[in-house]
Design a protein around this motif. Structure first.
Motif, PDB file in Angstrom:
ATOM      1  N   MET A   1     -43.716   9.944 -18.795  1.00 38.06           N
ATOM      2  CA  MET A   1     -42.402  10.191 -18.213  1.00 38.06           C
ATOM      3  C   MET A   1     -41.805   8.879 -17.706  1.00 38.06           C
ATOM      4  O   MET A   1     -42.523   7.987 -17.250  1.00 38.06           O
ATOM      5  N   ILE A   2     -40.494   8.794 -17.773  1.00 37.85           N
ATOM      6  CA  ILE A   2     -39.799   7.659 -17.162  1.00 37.85           C
ATOM      7  C   ILE A   2     -39.555   7.978 -15.696  1.00 37.85           C
ATOM      8  O   ILE A   2     -38.967   9.014 -15.363  1.00 37.85           O
ATOM      9  N   GLY A   3     -39.996   7.101 -14.807  1.00 46.09           N
ATOM     10  CA  GLY A   3     -39.673   7.216 -13.394  1.00 46.09           C
ATOM     11  C   GLY A   3     -38.476   6.331 -13.114  1.00 46.09           C
ATOM     12  O   GLY A   3     -38.560   5.110 -13.269  1.00 46.09           O
ATOM     13  N   TYR A   4     -37.338   6.948 -12.747  1.00 43.14           N
ATOM     14  CA  TYR A   4     -36.116   6.171 -12.527  1.00 43.14           C
ATOM     15  C   TYR A   4     -35.892   5.953 -11.039  1.00 43.14           C
ATOM     16  O   TYR A   4     -35.887   6.907 -10.247  1.00 43.14           O
ATOM     17  N   LEU A   5     -35.689   4.692 -10.651  1.00 41.15           N
ATOM     18  CA  LEU A   5     -35.483   4.300  -9.263  1.00 41.15           C
ATOM     19  C   LEU A   5     -34.117   3.637  -9.115  1.00 41.15           C
ATOM     20  O   LEU A   5     -33.685   2.886 -10.001  1.00 41.15           O
ATOM     21  N   ARG A   6     -33.449   3.895  -7.993  1.00 35.87           N
ATOM     22  CA  ARG A   6     -32.158   3.246  -7.741  1.00 35.87           C
ATOM     23  C   ARG A   6     -31.894   3.137  -6.255  1.00 35.87           C
ATOM     24  O   ARG A   6     -32.157   4.074  -5.494  1.00 35.87           O
ATOM     25  N   VAL A   7     -31.387   1.970  -5.835  1.00 31.15           N
ATOM     26  CA  VAL A   7     -30.797   1.818  -4.507  1.00 31.15           C
ATOM     27  C   VAL A   7     -29.421   1.196  -4.703  1.00 31.15           C
ATOM     28  O   VAL A   7     -29.185   0.480  -5.680  1.00 31.15           O
ATOM     29  N   ALA A  32     -49.841  15.010  -9.667  1.00 29.03           N
ATOM     30  CA  ALA A  32     -50.099  16.451  -9.578  1.00 29.03           C
ATOM     31  C   ALA A  32     -49.900  17.148 -10.917  1.00 29.03           C
ATOM     32  O   ALA A  32     -50.487  18.209 -11.169  1.00 29.03           O
ATOM     33  N   HIS A  33     -49.081  16.545 -11.793  1.00 28.07           N
ATOM     34  CA  HIS A  33     -48.799  17.168 -13.088  1.00 28.07           C
ATOM     35  C   HIS A  33     -49.513  16.462 -14.240  1.00 28.07           C
ATOM     36  O   HIS A  33     -49.323  16.837 -15.409  1.00 28.07           O
ATOM     37  N   GLY A  34     -50.306  15.453 -13.927  1.00 26.60           N
ATOM     38  CA  GLY A  34     -51.046  14.759 -14.974  1.00 26.60           C
ATOM     39  C   GLY A  34     -50.181  13.902 -15.872  1.00 26.60           C
ATOM     40  O   GLY A  34     -50.474  13.726 -17.055  1.00 26.60           O
ATOM     41  N   TRP A  35     -49.091  13.341 -15.316  1.00 31.17           N
ATOM     42  CA  TRP A  35     -48.184  12.515 -16.104  1.00 31.17           C
ATOM     43  C   TRP A  35     -48.497  11.031 -15.930  1.00 31.17           C
ATOM     44  O   TRP A  35     -48.844  10.591 -14.832  1.00 31.17           O
ATOM     45  N   ASN A  36     -48.333  10.270 -16.984  1.00 29.28           N
ATOM     46  CA  ASN A  36     -48.270   8.809 -16.886  1.00 29.28           C
ATOM     47  C   ASN A  36     -46.804   8.427 -16.696  1.00 29.28           C
ATOM     48  O   ASN A  36     -45.917   9.074 -17.264  1.00 29.28           O
ATOM     49  N   VAL A  37     -46.556   7.377 -15.914  1.00 32.44           N
ATOM     50  CA  VAL A  37     -45.175   7.001 -15.595  1.00 32.44           C
ATOM     51  C   VAL A  37     -44.895   5.564 -16.013  1.00 32.44           C
ATOM     52  O   VAL A  37     -45.704   4.667 -15.765  1.00 32.44           O
ATOM     53  N   VAL A  38     -43.737   5.374 -16.659  1.00 34.70           N
ATOM     54  CA  VAL A  38     -43.198   4.034 -16.898  1.00 34.70           C
ATOM     55  C   VAL A  38     -41.924   3.927 -16.074  1.00 34.70           C
ATOM     56  O   VAL A  38     -41.172   4.897 -15.956  1.00 34.70           O
ATOM     57  N   TRP A  39     -41.672   2.744 -15.492  1.00 33.03           N
ATOM     58  CA  TRP A  39     -40.619   2.627 -14.488  1.00 33.03           C
ATOM     59  C   TRP A  39     -39.378   1.923 -15.020  1.00 33.03           C
ATOM     60  O   TRP A  39     -39.476   0.914 -15.722  1.00 33.03           O
ATOM     61  N   HIS A  40     -38.220   2.482 -14.639  1.00 29.61           N
ATOM     62  CA  HIS A  40     -36.922   1.835 -14.874  1.00 29.61           C
ATOM     63  C   HIS A  40     -36.209   1.784 -13.526  1.00 29.61           C
ATOM     64  O   HIS A  40     -36.110   2.809 -12.845  1.00 29.61           O
ATOM     65  N   ASP A  70     -41.545   7.439 -27.141  1.00 29.46           N
ATOM     66  CA  ASP A  70     -42.842   7.288 -26.487  1.00 29.46           C
ATOM     67  C   ASP A  70     -42.869   7.888 -25.081  1.00 29.46           C
ATOM     68  O   ASP A  70     -43.821   7.680 -24.330  1.00 29.46           O
ATOM     69  N   VAL A  71     -41.818   8.608 -24.702  1.00 29.68           N
ATOM     70  CA  VAL A  71     -41.746   9.261 -23.395  1.00 29.68           C
ATOM     71  C   VAL A  71     -41.245  10.686 -23.574  1.00 29.68           C
ATOM     72  O   VAL A  71     -40.597  11.003 -24.576  1.00 29.68           O
ATOM     73  N   ASP A  72     -41.544  11.548 -22.598  1.00 26.42           N
ATOM     74  CA  ASP A  72     -41.190  12.966 -22.707  1.00 26.42           C
ATOM     75  C   ASP A  72     -40.057  13.391 -21.787  1.00 26.42           C
ATOM     76  O   ASP A  72     -39.647  14.555 -21.810  1.00 26.42           O
ATOM     77  N   GLY A  73     -39.557  12.476 -20.935  1.00 25.87           N
ATOM     78  CA  GLY A  73     -38.484  12.859 -20.039  1.00 25.87           C
ATOM     79  C   GLY A  73     -38.271  11.820 -18.955  1.00 25.87           C
ATOM     80  O   GLY A  73     -38.836  10.720 -18.999  1.00 25.87           O
ATOM     81  N   ILE A  74     -37.440  12.174 -17.974  1.00 28.11           N
ATOM     82  CA  ILE A  74     -37.099  11.275 -16.880  1.00 28.11           C
ATOM     83  C   ILE A  74     -37.226  12.033 -15.564  1.00 28.11           C
ATOM     84  O   ILE A  74     -36.861  13.214 -15.480  1.00 28.11           O
ATOM     85  N   VAL A  75     -37.759  11.368 -14.540  1.00 27.79           N
ATOM     86  CA  VAL A  75     -37.966  11.994 -13.242  1.00 27.79           C
ATOM     87  C   VAL A  75     -37.401  11.093 -12.149  1.00 27.79           C
ATOM     88  O   VAL A  75     -37.559   9.872 -12.192  1.00 27.79           O
ATOM     89  N   LEU A 103     -36.096  16.842 -17.732  1.00 26.16           N
ATOM     90  CA  LEU A 103     -35.365  16.171 -16.653  1.00 26.16           C
ATOM     91  C   LEU A 103     -35.838  16.761 -15.336  1.00 26.16           C
ATOM     92  O   LEU A 103     -35.803  17.981 -15.148  1.00 26.16           O
ATOM     93  N   VAL A 104     -36.290  15.894 -14.431  1.00 21.09           N
ATOM     94  CA  VAL A 104     -36.870  16.351 -13.172  1.00 21.09           C
ATOM     95  C   VAL A 104     -36.176  15.672 -11.999  1.00 21.09           C
ATOM     96  O   VAL A 104     -36.091  14.438 -11.940  1.00 21.09           O
ATOM     97  N   ALA A 105     -35.637  16.483 -11.071  1.00 24.37           N
ATOM     98  CA  ALA A 105     -35.125  15.996  -9.787  1.00 24.37           C
ATOM     99  C   ALA A 105     -35.989  16.655  -8.721  1.00 24.37           C
ATOM    100  O   ALA A 105     -35.830  17.841  -8.417  1.00 24.37           O
TER     101      ALA A 105
END
Length: 217
Positions: A1-7, A32-40, A70-75, A103-105
């Protein structure tokens, strides 16, 4: 999953505190969901539109064909990290559904990889659609009233050439609905400044093709 960060401010970006808190929230959820995360990460960037370098890079990574990504979604930790506009968020949801990625919020419990999260997402999309229709009906009623009184209301609108070119490029590989969702995600408005729908994409495409034919003649 893509982990999206913003300030939104440089001060927050320099301190790193807001980014760290978001990352920790996402990492706990992912573990908790067994996901690997790549960060943007978009640091010091406002959420007033979806036109942000790393968000667009993340959306581009979520290609239309599942077998070619190579990713399944964005969180995101909070919805406002992704968007402060319900309409913009609905556009991203529509794109996620069309391309079949999650898509996860986390703060809202929206997780389209689960039945309950998908239900919440669909309710949000329905509310956004209702809002657009109500605004459209009010505008139409006002224009009809002005017309009956003999007053002109509105303006002649023209689609930006760059937006028209982008629409035609997208239509070579995407459906009408997918094209509308992608244009909304990129912050490109219709000629009247409204959000795109499958119907407005179809009408704009016909106009652009007619104009192209006339130019060639």
């Amino acid at each position: 999953m893509i982990g999206y960060l913003r300030v939104s401010t440089d001060e927050q970006a320099n301190s790193g505190l807001g980014l760290v808190a978001q990352q920790e929230t996402i990492q706990r959820y992912a573990d908790a969901h067994g996901w690997n995360v790549v960060w943007h990460e978009d640091a010091g960037v406002s959420a007033k539109s979806l036109d942000r370098p790393q968000l667009q890079a993340a959306l581009a990574r979520l290609r239309p064909t599942p077998n070619h990504r190579d990713v399944d979604g964005i969180v995101v930790a909070k919805l406002d990290r992704l968007s402060r506009s319900v309409v913009d968020f609905a556009g991203v949801l529509e794109l996620a559904r069309a391309r079949k990625w999650a898509l996860v919020a986390i703060d809202l419990g929206v997780d389209t990889s689960t039945p309950t999260g998908e239900l919440v997402a669909n309710v949000m999309m329905s509310v956004a659609q209702w809002e657009r229709r109500v605004i459209g009906e009010r505008t139409s009623a006002a224009m009809q009233a002005a017309k009956r009184q003999g007053r002109h209301m509105g303006r002649v609108s023209t689609l930006l050439r760059s937006t028209g070119d982008r629409l035609l490029i997208l239509r070579t590989t995407l459906t009408l609905a997918e094209t509308a969702a992608q244009l909304n995600c990129e912050g490109l408005a219709t000629a009247s400044g409204a959000q795109w729908s499958a119907d407005t994409v179809a009408k704009a495409q016909k106009r652009l093709q007619r104009q192209g034919s006339a130019s060639e003649a």
